[in-house]
Design an enzyme around this catalytic site. Structure first.
Site, mmCIF file in Angstrom:
data_model
loop_
_atom_site.group_PDB
_atom_site.id
_atom_site.type_symbol
_atom_site.label_atom_id
_atom_site.label_comp_id
_atom_site.label_asym_id
_atom_site.label_seq_id
_atom_site.Cartn_x
_atom_site.Cartn_y
_atom_site.Cartn_z
ATOM 1 N N SER A 140 0.853 -1.183 0.000
ATOM 2 C CA SER A 140 0.000 0.000 0.000
ATOM 3 C C SER A 140 0.894 1.240 0.000
ATOM 4 O O SER A 140 1.999 1.215 0.570
ATOM 5 C CB SER A 140 -0.856 0.023 1.261
ATOM 6 O OG SER A 140 -1.423 1.312 1.442
ATOM 7 N N TYR A 153 -1.924 -1.861 10.247
ATOM 8 C CA TYR A 153 -1.981 -2.114 8.804
ATOM 9 C C TYR A 153 -0.673 -1.677 8.137
ATOM 10 O O TYR A 153 -0.068 -2.437 7.378
ATOM 11 C CB TYR A 153 -3.171 -1.362 8.208
ATOM 12 C CG TYR A 153 -3.329 -1.492 6.709
ATOM 13 C CD1 TYR A 153 -3.869 -2.641 6.141
ATOM 14 C CD2 TYR A 153 -2.949 -0.454 5.852
ATOM 15 C CE1 TYR A 153 -4.025 -2.747 4.768
ATOM 16 C CE2 TYR A 153 -3.100 -0.552 4.482
ATOM 17 C CZ TYR A 153 -3.643 -1.700 3.939
ATOM 18 O OH TYR A 153 -3.793 -1.814 2.579
#
Ligand code: NAP
Length: 245
Positions: A140, A153
């Site tokens: 990401s 995350y």
């Protein structure tokens, strides 16, 4: 382009993973993909691929299960007759939560799904993948653009990027390429589940190309990396983000 090649894609029942399955099958690969909850969605992906003359199978598992990832790889290898491509796409994200309020159980769950499962599938691939294979791990842009509230995350994705870089060094001598693809904000259930609509409008405005990404924007980058044109690219982190990072 991928005729005769076999592939495993985690999290292929929706979102970016579904687009990756469609792309790889469209290029001729025989794909085993995983899902966790939605069997109907997984069957719809299989039917869609078969309707276009492709080959796909769905396998159900929870990647947080410590045994699950290796069992998946062994079952897929037996079914496919060998392994050429691995795409670690499945992940969990979470609503924004300051570190001060994050508990250990939650942190461990995110790390188990997003990082330990990737370690386990890659370890299997390092032992069993055919020479000349391809591994792509989906990270990401959050690792390049830190934002508050996504500590577990972002940590899970940072670790995944390091596993990728090390594996590229180790597997290069066998002609296996290992890369990260890092999406920016991409129009999927994960994105909409974690952000209100007005936040997504802001992200689209901040993105130089002026919109949210679509799952096919990411799948096409993966298709390049696993196909013949990606042969000289390894150990890289390709940010497919419309310029967001
Ligand atoms: P998504 O729409 O939430 O889809 C996630 C997929 O992963 C689903 O197929 C889901 O299966 C599977 N999955 C989730 N938890 C699992 C578990 N414990 N065991 C097995 N499978 C599991 O996500 P997405 O937006 O397509 O994201 C795909 C990848 O891109 C992820 O790695 C994500 O971190 C990354 N990414 C996404 C964005 C974005 O804006 N969307 C941005 C940056 C990076 P079920 O549906 O059956 O649960």
């Amino acid at each position: 382009m991928l005729e005769g090649k076999t592939a495993v894609v985690t999290g292929g029942s929706r979102g970016i993973g579904r687009a990756i399955v469609a792309r790889l099958c469209g290029d001729g690969a025989h794909v085993v993909f995983t899902y966790r909850t939605d069997g109907e969605a997984a069957e719809a992906v299989v039917s869609g691929v078969r309707a276009k003359g492709g080959q796909a199978r769905a396998m159900r598992l929870d990647l947080a299960d410590p045994e699950g990832p290796e069992e998946l790889m062994a079952a897929a290898e037996a079914l496919l007759g060998g392994l050429d491509i691995l795409v670690n796409n499945a992940a969990v994200s979470h609503a924004r939560m300051p570190l001060a309020e994050t508990d250990v159980t939650f942190f461990d769950r995110v790390m188990a799904v997003n990082t330990r499962s990737v370690f386990l599938t890659m370890r299997y691939a390092a032992r069993r993948m055919r020479d000349g294979g391809r591994i792509v791990n989906i990270s990401s842009v959050n690792t390049a653009r830190p934002v508050p509230g996504v500590g577990p995350y972002s940590a899970s994705k940072g670790a995944l990027e390091q596993l990728t870089a090390v594996a590229a060094q180790e597997l290069g001598p066998r002609g296996i390429t290992v890369n990260t693809v890092s999406p920016g904000a991409t129009d999927t259930e994960m994105l909409h589940g974690a952000n209100p609509p007005e936040a997504l409008e802001t992200v689209a405005r901040m993105t130089p190309l002026g919109r949210l990404g679509q799952p096919t924007d990411i799948a096409d980058v993966v298709g390049f990396l696993v196909g013949p044109d990606g042969r000289w690219v390894t150990g890289q982190n390709l940010r497919a983000s419309g310029g967001l990072a």
